[in-house]
Design a protein around this motif. Structure first.
Motif, PDB file in Angstrom:
ATOM      1  N   ASP A 104      29.061   9.239-131.365  1.00 12.76           N
ATOM      2  CA  ASP A 104      30.184   8.448-130.842  1.00 12.76           C
ATOM      3  C   ASP A 104      31.364   9.325-130.441  1.00 12.76           C
ATOM      4  OD1 ASP A 104      28.827   6.030-131.224  1.00 12.76           O
ATOM      5  OD2 ASP A 104      29.548   5.821-133.279  1.00 12.76           O
ATOM      6  N   GLY A 105      31.078  10.571-130.058  1.00 15.07           N
ATOM      7  CA  GLY A 105      32.148  11.496-129.706  1.00 15.07           C
ATOM      8  C   GLY A 105      33.034  10.989-128.584  1.00 15.07           C
ATOM      9  N   ALA A 106      32.432  10.359-127.570  1.00 17.91           N
ATOM     10  CA  ALA A 106      33.227   9.863-126.442  1.00 17.91           C
ATOM     11  C   ALA A 106      34.128   8.718-126.882  1.00 17.91           C
ATOM     12  CB  ALA A 106      32.310   9.413-125.309  1.00 17.91           C
ATOM     13  N   ARG A 107      33.642   7.858-127.767  1.00 17.14           N
ATOM     14  CA  ARG A 107      34.462   6.742-128.249  1.00 17.14           C
ATOM     15  C   ARG A 107      35.640   7.246-129.074  1.00 17.14           C
ATOM     16  NH1 ARG A 107      31.072   2.728-131.565  1.00 17.14           N
ATOM     17  NH2 ARG A 107      33.100   1.662-131.626  1.00 17.14           N
ATOM     18  N   VAL A 108      35.445   8.301-129.833  1.00 15.21           N
ATOM     19  CA  VAL A 108      36.548   8.869-130.607  1.00 15.21           C
ATOM     20  C   VAL A 108      37.613   9.422-129.667  1.00 15.21           C
ATOM     21  CG1 VAL A 108      37.215  10.725-132.185  1.00 15.21           C
ATOM     22  CG2 VAL A 108      35.136   9.418-132.620  1.00 15.21           C
ATOM     23  N   PHE A 109      37.170  10.100-128.620  1.00 15.34           N
ATOM     24  CA  PHE A 109      38.090  10.787-127.717  1.00 15.34           C
ATOM     25  C   PHE A 109      38.825   9.826-126.791  1.00 15.34           C
ATOM     26  CE2 PHE A 109      39.284  14.534-125.188  1.00 15.34           C
ATOM     27  CZ  PHE A 109      39.383  15.483-126.190  1.00 15.34           C
ATOM     28  N   THR A 110      38.189   8.698-126.457  1.00 16.54           N
ATOM     29  CA  THR A 110      38.762   7.771-125.484  1.00 16.54           C
ATOM     30  C   THR A 110      39.992   7.056-126.047  1.00 16.54           C
ATOM     31  OG1 THR A 110      36.595   7.385-124.479  1.00 16.54           O
ATOM     32  CG2 THR A 110      38.296   5.739-124.065  1.00 16.54           C
ATOM     33  N   GLY A 111      41.069   7.113-125.323  1.00 19.38           N
ATOM     34  CA  GLY A 111      42.275   6.377-125.707  1.00 19.38           C
ATOM     35  C   GLY A 111      43.083   7.011-126.810  1.00 19.38           C
ATOM     36  N   THR A 112      42.688   8.205-127.261  1.00 18.35           N
ATOM     37  CA  THR A 112      43.450   8.842-128.327  1.00 18.35           C
ATOM     38  C   THR A 112      44.637   9.621-127.751  1.00 18.35           C
ATOM     39  OG1 THR A 112      41.884  10.697-128.247  1.00 18.35           O
ATOM     40  CG2 THR A 112      41.557   9.064-129.962  1.00 18.35           C
ATOM     41  N   ARG A 113      45.582   9.894-128.611  1.00 14.77           N
ATOM     42  CA  ARG A 113      46.757  10.666-128.233  1.00 14.77           C
ATOM     43  C   ARG A 113      46.712  11.978-128.997  1.00 14.77           C
ATOM     44  NH1 ARG A 113      51.327   5.811-128.659  1.00 14.77           N
ATOM     45  NH2 ARG A 113      50.288   4.381-127.185  1.00 14.77           N
ATOM     46  N   LEU A 114      46.491  13.074-128.284  1.00 12.36           N
ATOM     47  CA  LEU A 114      46.378  14.370-128.939  1.00 12.36           C
ATOM     48  C   LEU A 114      47.682  14.702-129.660  1.00 12.36           C
ATOM     49  CD1 LEU A 114      44.418  16.459-126.279  1.00 12.36           C
ATOM     50  CD2 LEU A 114      43.536  15.103-128.189  1.00 12.36           C
ATOM     51  N   THR A 115      47.552  15.159-130.897  1.00 16.96           N
ATOM     52  CA  THR A 115      48.731  15.408-131.722  1.00 16.96           C
ATOM     53  C   THR A 115      49.274  16.818-131.555  1.00 16.96           C
ATOM     54  OG1 THR A 115      47.365  16.118-133.593  1.00 16.96           O
ATOM     55  CG2 THR A 115      47.896  13.772-133.443  1.00 16.96           C
ATOM     56  N   GLY A 116      48.465  17.707-131.018  1.00 11.67           N
ATOM     57  CA  GLY A 116      48.905  19.083-130.817  1.00 11.67           C
ATOM     58  C   GLY A 116      49.358  19.309-129.384  1.00 11.67           C
ATOM     59  N   THR A 117      49.623  20.573-129.075  1.00 15.18           N
ATOM     60  CA  THR A 117      50.028  20.939-127.710  1.00 15.18           C
ATOM     61  C   THR A 117      49.059  21.930-127.084  1.00 15.18           C
ATOM     62  OG1 THR A 117      51.428  22.729-128.570  1.00 15.18           O
ATOM     63  CG2 THR A 117      52.465  20.575-128.247  1.00 15.18           C
ATOM     64  N   GLU A 118      47.944  22.206-127.778  1.00 14.86           N
ATOM     65  CA  GLU A 118      46.996  23.209-127.284  1.00 14.86           C
ATOM     66  C   GLU A 118      46.444  22.856-125.911  1.00 14.86           C
ATOM     67  OE1 GLU A 118      46.438  22.908-131.823  1.00 14.86           O
ATOM     68  OE2 GLU A 118      46.736  21.563-130.122  1.00 14.86           O
ATOM     69  N   HIS A 119      46.321  21.551-125.649  1.00 18.95           N
ATOM     70  CA  HIS A 119      45.733  21.135-124.379  1.00 18.95           C
ATOM     71  C   HIS A 119      46.640  21.443-123.186  1.00 18.95           C
ATOM     72  CE1 HIS A 119      48.309  17.828-125.629  1.00 18.95           C
ATOM     73  NE2 HIS A 119      48.340  17.406-124.372  1.00 18.95           N
ATOM     74  N   GLY A 120      47.919  21.697-123.465  1.00 13.85           N
ATOM     75  CA  GLY A 120      48.844  21.969-122.375  1.00 13.85           C
ATOM     76  C   GLY A 120      48.468  23.209-121.584  1.00 13.85           C
ATOM     77  N   ALA A 121      48.060  24.267-122.276  1.00 19.49           N
ATOM     78  CA  ALA A 121      47.717  25.523-121.593  1.00 19.49           C
ATOM     79  C   ALA A 121      46.487  25.351-120.713  1.00 19.49           C
ATOM     80  CB  ALA A 121      47.487  26.628-122.623  1.00 19.49           C
ATOM     81  N   GLY A 122      45.470  24.663-121.241  1.00 13.46           N
ATOM     82  CA  GLY A 122      44.269  24.437-120.453  1.00 13.46           C
ATOM     83  C   GLY A 122      44.542  23.562-119.249  1.00 13.46           C
ATOM     84  N   MET A 123      45.344  22.515-119.441  1.00 12.47           N
ATOM     85  CA  MET A 123      45.700  21.629-118.337  1.00 12.47           C
ATOM     86  C   MET A 123      46.489  22.390-117.274  1.00 12.47           C
ATOM     87  SD  MET A 123      47.748  18.010-118.598  1.00 12.47           S
ATOM     88  CE  MET A 123      47.905  16.918-117.177  1.00 12.47           C
ATOM     89  N   GLU A 124      47.411  23.226-117.715  1.00 10.04           N
ATOM     90  CA  GLU A 124      48.206  24.027-116.785  1.00 10.04           C
ATOM     91  C   GLU A 124      47.311  24.929-115.943  1.00 10.04           C
ATOM     92  OE1 GLU A 124      51.881  25.636-115.180  1.00 10.04           O
ATOM     93  OE2 GLU A 124      51.497  23.873-116.412  1.00 10.04           O
ATOM     94  N   ALA A 125      46.344  25.586-116.607  1.00 11.60           N
ATOM     95  CA  ALA A 125      45.448  26.500-115.895  1.00 11.60           C
ATOM     96  C   ALA A 125      44.588  25.759-114.876  1.00 11.60           C
ATOM     97  CB  ALA A 125      44.573  27.248-116.904  1.00 11.60           C
ATOM     98  N   ASN A 126      44.088  24.574-115.258  1.00 10.44           N
ATOM     99  CA  ASN A 126      43.253  23.806-114.338  1.00 10.44           C
ATOM    100  C   ASN A 126      44.060  23.324-113.133  1.00 10.44           C
ATOM    101  OD1 ASN A 126      40.922  24.063-115.887  1.00 10.44           O
ATOM    102  ND2 ASN A 126      41.380  22.233-117.101  1.00 10.44           N
ATOM    103  N   LEU A 127      45.249  22.806-113.386  1.00 11.79           N
ATOM    104  CA  LEU A 127      46.084  22.329-112.290  1.00 11.79           C
ATOM    105  C   LEU A 127      46.518  23.482-111.387  1.00 11.79           C
ATOM    106  CD1 LEU A 127      48.306  19.716-114.167  1.00 11.79           C
ATOM    107  CD2 LEU A 127      46.405  19.238-112.591  1.00 11.79           C
TER     108      LEU A 127
END
Length: 220
Positions: A104-127
């Protein structure tokens, strides 16, 4: 006279690690704060110091899943020499693989609000990779979020068709489905493409989105 040993301090990381391990055993519907507390040999109220409810726990579980899937890396392996198409495809494949690693990994991930900021760097690089290739920022966001939601939805459907030992439903029978829909032959035959060959279906759907973004926004 021997002194009573103090119980080890329970921290958020222990709770989340236990929750992710139990997720693979019981699935999202079977996961509860009470079950996690029993596994950690504590009373349920001890968990409420860290998480007020299951929703908060799921946010932290998704955040930890993200940390594990990226391993602290901002870029997918070999990203330096990738085109935006290759990069977008690699990120999507990596996300699917990581979600499939948890029941159920996709169900866990869907609609959640990430509590950290680690995703910011990856998102920045992709954009940055997309805007450097000719996308406007808005176009890059539309393209990447569309791919992201495709992966989540695809994996949620893929995992939803799996049958586990504690599942009351029998395994899905594509042949039986075709028999029941024999009066609508195209719909009957569609089951083969919808419910089998998930790897091929994922790659085709992903290619449609990537090439569709290129065509719509006029990016080479």
């Amino acid at each position: 006279m021997p002194t009573k040993r103090e119980a080890p301090r329970l921290d958020r990381a222990q709770v989340v690690d236990t929750a992710l391990r139990l997720l693979n055993e019981v699935g999202l519907d079977g996961l509860s704060l009470r079950l996690i507390a029993r596994e950690l040999d504590v009373k349920a109220p001890a968990l409420y110091w860290h998480f007020r409810n299951k929703r908060e726990l799921l946010d932290e579980m998704a955040t930890e899943m993200y940390r594990r899937m990226t391993g602290g890396r901002e870029e997918p392996a070999g990203a330096a020499g990738m085109s935006w198409r290759e990069r977008t495809t690699a990120v999507a494949r990596g996300l699917r693989s990581s979600l499939l690693a948890y029941r159920d990994g996709a169900r866990v991930f869907t609609g959640t609000r990430l509590t950290g900021t680690e995703h910011g760097a990856g998102m920045e690089a992709n954009l940055r990779a997309l805007t450097d290739s000719g996308f406007t920022l808005e176009q890059a966001i539309r393209a990447t979020t569309t791919v992201f939601t495709f992966v989540l939805g695809f994996v949620a459907e893929e995992q939803g068709m799996r049958t586990y030992p504690d599942d009351s439903r029998p395994a899905f029978d594509v042949t039986e489905r075709a028999r029941r829909l024999s009066g609508t032959p195209l719909a009957a035959e569609a089951g083969h493409y919808v419910f089998e060959g998930y790897d091929e279906a994922f790659e085709e759907g992903l290619a449609l989105l990537v090439e569709g973004a290129a065509a719509r926004y006029g990016v080479a």
